[in-house]
Each structure stands twice: as structure tokens, then as C-alpha cells.
Write a protein that holds these residues in place. Structure first.
Motif, short mmCIF file in Angstrom:
data_model
loop_
_atom_site.label_atom_id
_atom_site.label_comp_id
_atom_site.label_asym_id
_atom_site.label_seq_id
_atom_site.Cartn_x
_atom_site.Cartn_y
_atom_site.Cartn_z
N PRO A 127 0.83 -1.21 0.00
CA PRO A 127 0.00 0.00 0.00
C PRO A 127 0.86 1.26 0.00
O PRO A 127 2.01 1.24 0.43
N LEU A 128 0.29 2.34 -0.49
CA LEU A 128 1.01 3.62 -0.50
C LEU A 128 1.19 4.17 0.90
O LEU A 128 2.25 4.70 1.23
N GLY A 129 0.13 4.07 1.72
CA GLY A 129 0.19 4.60 3.08
C GLY A 129 -1.07 5.37 3.42
O GLY A 129 -2.16 4.80 3.54
N VAL A 130 -0.95 6.69 3.54
CA VAL A 130 -2.10 7.55 3.82
C VAL A 130 -2.34 8.42 2.59
O VAL A 130 -1.46 9.17 2.17
N PRO A 204 2.02 15.71 4.52
CA PRO A 204 2.94 14.80 3.80
C PRO A 204 2.25 13.48 3.45
O PRO A 204 2.66 12.39 3.88
N LEU A 205 1.22 13.58 2.64
CA LEU A 205 0.47 12.39 2.25
C LEU A 205 1.25 11.56 1.24
O LEU A 205 2.18 12.05 0.60
N ASP A 206 0.81 10.32 1.06
CA ASP A 206 1.49 9.40 0.15
C ASP A 206 0.83 9.32 -1.22
O ASP A 206 1.24 8.55 -2.09
N GLY A 207 -0.20 10.11 -1.41
CA GLY A 207 -0.88 10.16 -2.69
C GLY A 207 -2.06 11.11 -2.62
O GLY A 207 -2.67 11.29 -1.55
N LEU A 453 -1.29 0.93 -4.98
CA LEU A 453 -0.20 0.06 -4.55
C LEU A 453 1.11 0.56 -5.14
O LEU A 453 1.13 1.19 -6.20
N GLN A 454 2.18 0.25 -4.49
CA GLN A 454 3.51 0.53 -5.03
C GLN A 454 4.27 -0.79 -5.12
O GLN A 454 4.06 -1.70 -4.31
N THR A 455 5.11 -0.89 -6.12
CA THR A 455 5.82 -2.15 -6.34
C THR A 455 7.16 -2.17 -5.60
O THR A 455 7.79 -1.14 -5.38
N LYS A 456 7.55 -3.35 -5.24
CA LYS A 456 8.89 -3.58 -4.70
C LYS A 456 9.46 -4.80 -5.42
O LYS A 456 8.83 -5.88 -5.43
#
Length: 462
Positions: A127-130, A204-207, A453-456
């Protein structure tokens, strides 16, 4: 003595059909603290078993169904949308939620790309976060669930700012989320206007996920650019339709196009705002268009016979009137439908304009209301050229019985969606995206799940 509550900033909610105040809602305070609580709670939410999150959203979906009559009434009272259309919106929201429930596990599943002796390569989705969701008033349930449902299912926390024209709906969404088991820190409604919106942009949001006008979307994009986080913008359109001479049932075509123009009073990013008709059927099309719409009722949105209610934002009347005046001055001919009793000053008469050209603002600038220009064209290539003559790129459509003709036009269109023999349509199975001034990024389809979502990448040697 003045109570602290009286000193709080309040946002007034006006019923556009009656111009009466129906609520005064306190604006959110200490938004940075709300964010910190969401940040602290998000990691635990993401660690929850996916089925737990699915169960919460399934309960929310059932809440929408069980409370649909009351929810629809609230939506109609604060936006002016005809009640039957509010009910349609709730049904549509339930279907989109089901799509995400059915597909989220598949598309957030980690993937093995290479598996050979001594080497394993995998893609993990996290997940991106918040995230911040600054939403719209024209379809608060539909455009809302496009964002906050997949965001929550994939393990994000959401700070949801409904439009100030749909605050009561936003609060009901929050209440139902909490009743469905979503922690109060994970889905939080931010109440306010531009001032509170600015505070959300400062976090400082993640998206950031915005639905609204190009002007505001551009401002948000520039404001958050330095943070280098995802910023998705679902903006406006100047969506065009071409009606070919190759239509055996022109009356059926007119029916579909009319509803694409006037549904929700034309207050839709994907509403039909330009129509191009082949010269051989132009007069017939205009006559059928008027015949089909002249019996429509524009009036009380609580009346089940009403097709068009008031505008949600009174200010939009100035935009529509300016487009009408400009078109008439430059030679257009207008037909205006009647409004039953005209109970408030938020109403604008549904307007059909013939003999229009691209010299007129109604054919070039977004209208977002019940006005439509219908232009005569000599052939397909002229239609393609005029349809491409725009700064927007959301949808475009062609009505024809000849697939080769349709394919030629659809390939030429620089829009996120193209339609054959339909218009103003959104499906959860397909990505919803704009090009040029119509936005960045996308929602819906499996791409709309992975937008949160973000990839790793895992490179593993043994």
C-alpha cells in the motif's frame, strides 16, 4: 455566553431546489492531528488479513443497499439531483464495490517473474500509506468508491474530503464506514471548503486523488509536485459524439444521445457536450432530438417524473448563459425547454443549439450543464477533425451501423475512452482515464486497484 460551538467555522448546506438552508456543518479542525492518527493506524490496517478488510467493505456495501432510500433523499436535497437518479447512483456504487471485492485479491497478489537455478525474481505490491481523496459533488458515491474502496481494500488509510456541495453525503459515508468495522482513524471525512482543502495539500500524504475542474486539478498538481508522490486527477471534458448517416434506427440513436447530454442536468465530466451530425440527416436529427426531449419535466427533483432538477451550483448559470449569448450572437438558433414552476433561481432551461460552429464557446469550453450544440458536417473526416479540436481528452463516441467507419474514428480519437453506439458510460471492468486537460492517472479496472499500490522488486540469489 457564546459557546465554543458557535465560534467554530461552519459550512452551510443549501437545497438548490428550494434555496433553503438544510444544515450548517462544522468544519474539521486540527487536520494535522487527524493525519498523525491515520498514519499511526495505517500500518496495522495493512497488516490485517485481506479477508478482514473485504468483510468491512462488504458490510459497507450492504449499508448502502439497506439505507438507499434515506441516502438518496439526502443526496437529492443537497445536490438537486432527481431522486430516481440518486437511487441509480447508489445502485451503481454497489456494483463497483462488488467489482473491487471480487478482484482485489488477484491484483494485489505478489508475482513470481523468474524462478530458475540460483535465481528468484518477484514483484511485491504494498500500500502507498495515507492518501488524500478530494472528491466531487456531481456523483459523490460513484467517484468516491472509485477511489476510497480500492484504497482501503489494499491497506491504505484515507482522508476523504467531500465537496462542500455534498457534505451530508460525505458524513453519511464516514458513519457507514465506521459501522462496517473500518477504524475511525483509517477513513476520516475532512469537512470544509478551500481552506481545509489547502491544509490537506500541506500534509505529507502518500498520494493525492482529485475529481473536479481542470483549473483546480492543475493547481493541486503544481502544489504537491515537489512531494514526488502519486497525484491522480479526474478532470473535465468536452465530450463529442458523431452521428453518421449510416444509422437505420435514428430515433434510437437520438434517445441514447439525449440522455448522454441531459442526464444529471449535464453535470458530468463525461456528459455529451458536442454533437456532430452528417448533413444528410441533420434536420431529421434536430427534429427528433426536440421531439424526444420536449415532454421531459424540468422541476422538483423529488417528483419521479422529473428528468432535470436545478443546477447544484448557482454560479454555473453565468457560464451557461454566457455560452448561450455568445452562440446566439454568432448565428446559432436556440430551442429552450420549459421548467415546471421554476421553484428556485438555480434552474437553467435545457437548451438545444443548432447552426453552431467552433467559433462559439459552447463548442470549445466545458459547459457542465443542460446546454448542447449540434453541428452539421459533410463527412467522417470533417467530424474527426472537429472532434479532435479540443484541449480535453476524456471520451468520444460514434453512432453508426458500419463498424469500419467506427473503427476509423475511434482509432483517431485522443481520448481515454471511445464508444460505439453508446455514450456517457462507465464500467468498473475498464480503466477510467482522461488525456490532456481531462486529467492524469486512472481509476477502475484492475489498473484502478494497482493505482493504490507501489511495487517492490525482489532480486534473490541462492
Amino acid at each position: 455566553m457564546t459557546s465554543p460551538f458557535e465560534k467554530m467555522k461552519k459550512i452551510e448546506v443549501i437545497n438548490p431546489a428550494t434555496e433553503k438552508s438544510i444544515a450548517k456543518v462544522p468544519a474539521s479542525v486540527d487536520i494535522p492531528s487527524i493525519y498523525e492518527k491515520a498514519r499511526n493506524a495505517q500500518k496495522q490496517w495493512a497488516k490485517q488479513d485481506l479477508q478482514y478488510r473485504i468483510d468491512c467493505i462488504s458490510r459497507f456495501q450492504k449499508e448502502l443497499e439497506n439505507k438507499k432510500d434515506a441516502l438518496a433523499l439526502t443526496l437529492t436535497q443537497e445536490t438537486g439531483k432527481p431522486l430516481w437518479q440518486s437511487l441509480n447512483e447508489l445502485r451503481g456504487a454497489g456494483l463497483r464495490i462488488q467489482f473491487f471485492i471480487d478482484n482485489v485479491e488477484k491484483y494485489m497478489q505478489n508475482e513470481t517473474i523468474t524462478q530458475e537455478e540460483g535465481l528468484l525474481e518477484k514483484i511485491y505490491y504494498e500500500p502507498l500509506g495515507v492518501i488524500g481523496n478530494i472528491s466531487a459533488w456531481n456523483y459523490p458515491y460513484l467517484v468516491g468508491v472509485n477511489v476510497f474502496i480500492p484504497a482501503l481494500l489494499t491497506g491504505n488509510a484515507v482522508l476523504y474530503k467531500p465537496s462542500e456541495y455534498a457534505l451530508l453525503t460525505g458524513l453519511k459515508i464516514e458513519s457507514m464506514m465506521q459501522d462496517s468495522g473500518v477504524p475511525k482513524e483509517i477513513f476520516v471525512t475532512i469537512i470544509g471548503d478551500k481552506e481545509e482543502g489547502e491544509k490537506l495539500l500541506d500534509l505529507p500524504l502518500d498520494g493525492y486523488y482529485f475529481t473536479g475542474s481542470h483549473k483546480t486539478g492543475k493547481y493541486i498538481y503544481e502544489k504537491v509536485a515537489s512531494k514526488m508522490v502519486p497525484c491522480q486527477l479526474e478532470l473535465g471534458g468536452k465530450d463529442a459524439v458523431y452521428v453518421s448517416e449510416n444509422n437505420e434506427n435514428l430515433a434510437k440513436v437520438v434517445e441514447g444521445v439525449c440522455e448522454g447530454v441531459f442526464y444529471n442536468n449535464g453535470q458530468s465530466c463525461c456528459a455529451v457536450e458536442r454533437i456532430y451530425v452528417h448533413t444528410s440527416i441533420y434536420k431529421q436529427f434536430i427534429d427528433l432530438f426536440y421531439e424526444y426531449t420536449k415532454s421531459w419535466v424540468a422541476g422538483d427533483p423529488l417528483d419521479n417524473n422529473t428528468m432535470l432538477g436545478p443546477l447544484t451550483r448557482k454560479e454555473q448559470k453565468k457560464v451557461l448563459q454566457a455560452q448561450l449569448d455568445d452562440a446566439l450572437f454568432k448565428g446559432a438558433q436556440a430551442i429552450q425547454l420549459n421548467i415546471k414552476d421554476e421553484p428556485s433561481s438555480y434552474y437553467f432551461p435545457p437548451t438545444i443549439l443548432a447552426n453552431v460552429s467552433h467559433e462559439m464557446t459552447v463548442m470549445r469550453e466545458e459547459s457542465f450543464g443542460p446546454i448542447i450544440g449540434i453541428q452539421e458536417v459533410e463527412h467522417l473526416e470533417e467530424a474527426i477533425s472537429l472532434m479532435k479540436d479540443t484541449d480535453y481528452g476524456l471520451t468520444s463516441a460514434i453512432y453508426t451501423d458500419e463498424y469500419n467507419e467506427a473503427e476509423r474514428l475511434m482509432e483517431e480519437m485522443d481520448t481515454g475512452s471511445v464508444y460505439l453506439n453508446c455514450c456517457d458510460r462507465v464500467s468498473p471492468n475498464l480503466p477510467w482515464a482522461g488525456r490532456k486537460n481531462s486529467g492524469l492517472g486512472l481509476t477502475l479496472s484492475y489498473h484502478g486497484i494497482r493505482s493504490f499500490l507501489q511495487t517492490k522488486a525482489y532480486h534473490i540469489r541462492f
